[in-house]
Design an enzyme around this catalytic site. Structure first.
Site, PDB file in Angstrom:
ATOM      1  N   LYS A 311       0.842  -1.200   0.000  1.00  0.00           N
ATOM      2  CA  LYS A 311       0.000   0.000   0.000  1.00  0.00           C
ATOM      3  C   LYS A 311       0.878   1.252   0.000  1.00  0.00           C
ATOM      4  O   LYS A 311       2.010   1.198   0.490  1.00  0.00           O
ATOM      5  CB  LYS A 311      -0.850   0.032   1.280  1.00  0.00           C
ATOM      6  CG  LYS A 311      -1.974  -0.982   1.327  1.00  0.00           C
ATOM      7  CD  LYS A 311      -2.768  -0.840   2.610  1.00  0.00           C
ATOM      8  CE  LYS A 311      -3.908  -1.838   2.673  1.00  0.00           C
ATOM      9  NZ  LYS A 311      -4.977  -1.584   1.696  1.00  0.00           N
ATOM     10  N   ARG A 385     -10.397 -11.376   1.754  1.00  0.00           N
ATOM     11  CA  ARG A 385     -11.279 -12.392   1.166  1.00  0.00           C
ATOM     12  C   ARG A 385     -10.638 -13.774   1.219  1.00  0.00           C
ATOM     13  O   ARG A 385     -11.340 -14.780   1.253  1.00  0.00           O
ATOM     14  CB  ARG A 385     -11.661 -11.977  -0.266  1.00  0.00           C
ATOM     15  CG  ARG A 385     -10.531 -11.895  -1.225  1.00  0.00           C
ATOM     16  CD  ARG A 385     -10.867 -11.094  -2.478  1.00  0.00           C
ATOM     17  NE  ARG A 385     -10.873  -9.650  -2.235  1.00  0.00           N
ATOM     18  CZ  ARG A 385     -11.130  -8.724  -3.164  1.00  0.00           C
ATOM     19  NH1 ARG A 385     -11.422  -9.076  -4.402  1.00  0.00           N
ATOM     20  NH2 ARG A 385     -11.107  -7.443  -2.856  1.00  0.00           N
TER      21      ARG A 385
END
Ligand code: BES
Ligand code: ZN
Ligand code: ZN
Length: 540
Positions: A311, A385
């Site tokens: 990130k 996920r």
């Protein structure tokens, strides 16, 4: 002495010295909340709170009215109701020191907004305003006159007051040396009618729910170096012991034994060991064999760097809260353990860090989930996920007949819905309706988003069953939900009937950047009250 921890590569890592910081972080006093059937003007208190509403028609000038029939209070406050100083807008405060005819040292009027729009949700906020008024003034004991209004039942008002007041008694400055203990010691709810069991129960339930929400907020606020997966496991086990839940905290060997290849791929880049936390609630009277078993599943990434798909630096500190889904589920279990609904509930939390070291998983890798599905990793930052894929599957193997998961899953949900509504995705209308019914009780805001099979093609992979990221800017919250849906199987013995499932994407509403008059900035603790009500809706 804390012992060191064994990394997945077999090397020993020293445990961080966190005992002093933990002591600070666990510092949280309980507010005593009591109902009392007594005239508010005769009650001796440093602060008496009385609520008011604006009875004027829509665009007309405000006509504030106190929601009490107490003559002494009406006499003390009435000059200020007609002066224009106080309009009773939601959260507006008007303090009156040394009011004549009252035993209270101060009278505080708090607005609830328009009288014809009054619900417990306004009262919850206004009770929070009362607490946030009292704290900086070191007023530690307060009394609130239960509002007398036909649109509020005494029980719903009592519950809203307990919730709002206790939620407002939370702050984020645990690690500041100049932290002052401003917490409220006691809250007395003065009732105009004799106290009924319903009022007593509602007040107690409000306190349980808000304390559980604050428990989650404390976990979410913790920095990543303190709240490692191991530490999350310990705090969960302590909580489970306190409230009589069964709790197992499994390490990496169990993940390997279960074949949780998706969860394992995320944890492999971090020296911190993962934790697979399983909580179970059994009702006091065993339900019939074919009764529902509710499965709560939480994303517990204690820090998300993005991994190899790292990130940007801006705001990366916020990724300590990437375990908020796990915290909501653990906190819901804390509430359920005390509210004791007659339904079985289990909770699975998949907790690890997402870090980019030499062992880290990489874009292009293919991993096999516990369900047997193969996943092509397109972006290591779509890690939530992956851990949830194995958590959802595992909850089904443990017997869950209804599933709900919560996760700070996508930035895209904030693009779609902003920071007011969180996202709800489901494969089942009836289950969603149960959740909507719960929302009317709790006042939280969730908006249903699509996850129909016409989105399925977007997560197809060339070389594996599915891929974990589409690379497209469009519909990111839905494609994440479609990925999770792949791991929701059919109800045992009913092929073609998927297990009813709800996915809550709370990424954009978990952290409040600015404080509200009734709430600290920082972790909101969203979803806990609604998940708990939703679970209760399945009780027999
Ligand atoms: N934890 C993040 C999502 C997130 C973003 C939570 C902002 C809270 C605030 C999640 O793991 C993530 O990085 N998702 C990616 C997915 C993408 C790579 C497909 C995202 O949303 O950008
Ligand atoms: Zn991520
Ligand atoms: Zn994440």
């Amino acid at each position: 002495m804390e012992t060191g921890q064994t990394h997945v590569d077999g090397t020993q890592r020293p445990a961080p010295n966190i005992s002093k910081l933990n002591r600070l972080a666990r510092y949280h006093k309980r507010v005593t909340t009591n109902p009392l059937h007594q005239s508010p003007s005769d009650f001796t208190t440093p602060l008496l709170v009385v609520f008011a509403a604006d009875t004027a028609a829509r665009d007309a000038a405000a006509i504030p009215a106190l929601l009490t029939t107490n003559a002494a209070i009406l006499a003390a406050a009435s000059p200020w109701l007609t002066s224009g100083d106080f309009k009773a807008t939601l959260g507006e405060t008007f303090p009156l020191p040394a009011p004549t005819g009252l035993k209270a040292q101060r009278l505080l009027l708090i607005g609830l907004g328009k009288a014809n729009k009054l619900t417990p949700h306004e009262l919850r906020k206004a009770a929070g305003v009362a607490v946030r008024f009292a704290r900086p003034r070191s007023l530690r004991n307060l009394a609130l006159a239960l509002p007398e209004d036909p649109s509020l039942t005494a029980a719903s008002a009592a519950r809203a007051i307990a919730e709002g007041a206790i939620l407002a008694d939370f702050d984020i400055d645990f690690y500041r040396a100049d932290r002052k203990d401003l917490s409220i010691q006691s809250l007395t709810v003065l009732t105009p009618e004799p106290i009924t069991p319903a009022v007593q129960i509602a007040l107690g339930e409000g306190a349980i729910l808000a304390e559980s929400q604050n428990f989650a907020r404390t976990l979410i606020n913790e920095p990543g170096n303190i709240l490692t997966p191991t530490e999350l496991g310990k705090r969960t086990a302590d909580m489970a012991k306190e409230f009589g839940l069964s709790c197992d905290v499994h390490g990496i060997d169990k993940l390997r034994e279960l074949g949780m290849g998706a969860f394992l791929s995320v944890t492999q880049g971090s020296p911190e060991p993962p934790a697979l936390i399983v909580l179970r609630y059994e009702p006091p009277t065993p339900p019939a064999a074919n009764s529902p078993v509710i499965g709560l599943v939480g994303k517990g990434i204690t820090f998300d760097t993005g991994g190899i798909s790292i990130k940007p630096a801006a705001d990366m500190d916020k990724m300590k809260y990437d375990m908020a889904g796990a915290a909501s589920m653990i906190a819901s279990m804390r509430a359920i353990a005390q509210l004791k609904p007659n339904v079985r509930v289990l909770c699975v939390v998949c907790s690890c860090e997402n870090m980019p070291d030499g062992h880290a998983f990489k874009p292009g890798d293919v991993v096999t989930a516990m369900s047997g599905k193969t996943i092509e990793i397109m972006n290591t930052d779509a890690e939530g996920r992956l851990v949830l894929a194995d958590g959802l599957h595992y909850a089904q193997t443990l017997g869950a007949t209804h599933l709900i998961n919560a996760a700070t899953l996508t930035g895209a949900i904030g693009t779609a819905l902003g920071q007011i509504n969180a996202g709800l995705f489901s494969n089942d209308d009836d289950t969603t309706q149960h959740f909507y019914d719960a929302l009317t009780i709790t006042g939280e805001k969730f908006w249903r988003m699509p996850c129909t099979d016409d989105y399925r093609d977007q997560i197809k992979s060339q070389i594996a069953d599915i891929m974990n990221s589409t690379g497209s800017r469009y519909g990111g919250a839905t494609t994440a939900a479609m990925f999770l849906k792949e791991f929701v199987g059919d109800t045992p013995g009913a092929p073609g009937s998927p297990i009813p499932w709800i996915h809550l994407d709370i990424a954009a509403v978990t952290w409040l950047d600015d404080q509200k008059p009734w709430q600290s900035k920082g972790p909101s603790g969203v979803a806990i009250r609604t998940i708990t009500e939703w679970v209760r809706s399945y009780a027999k």
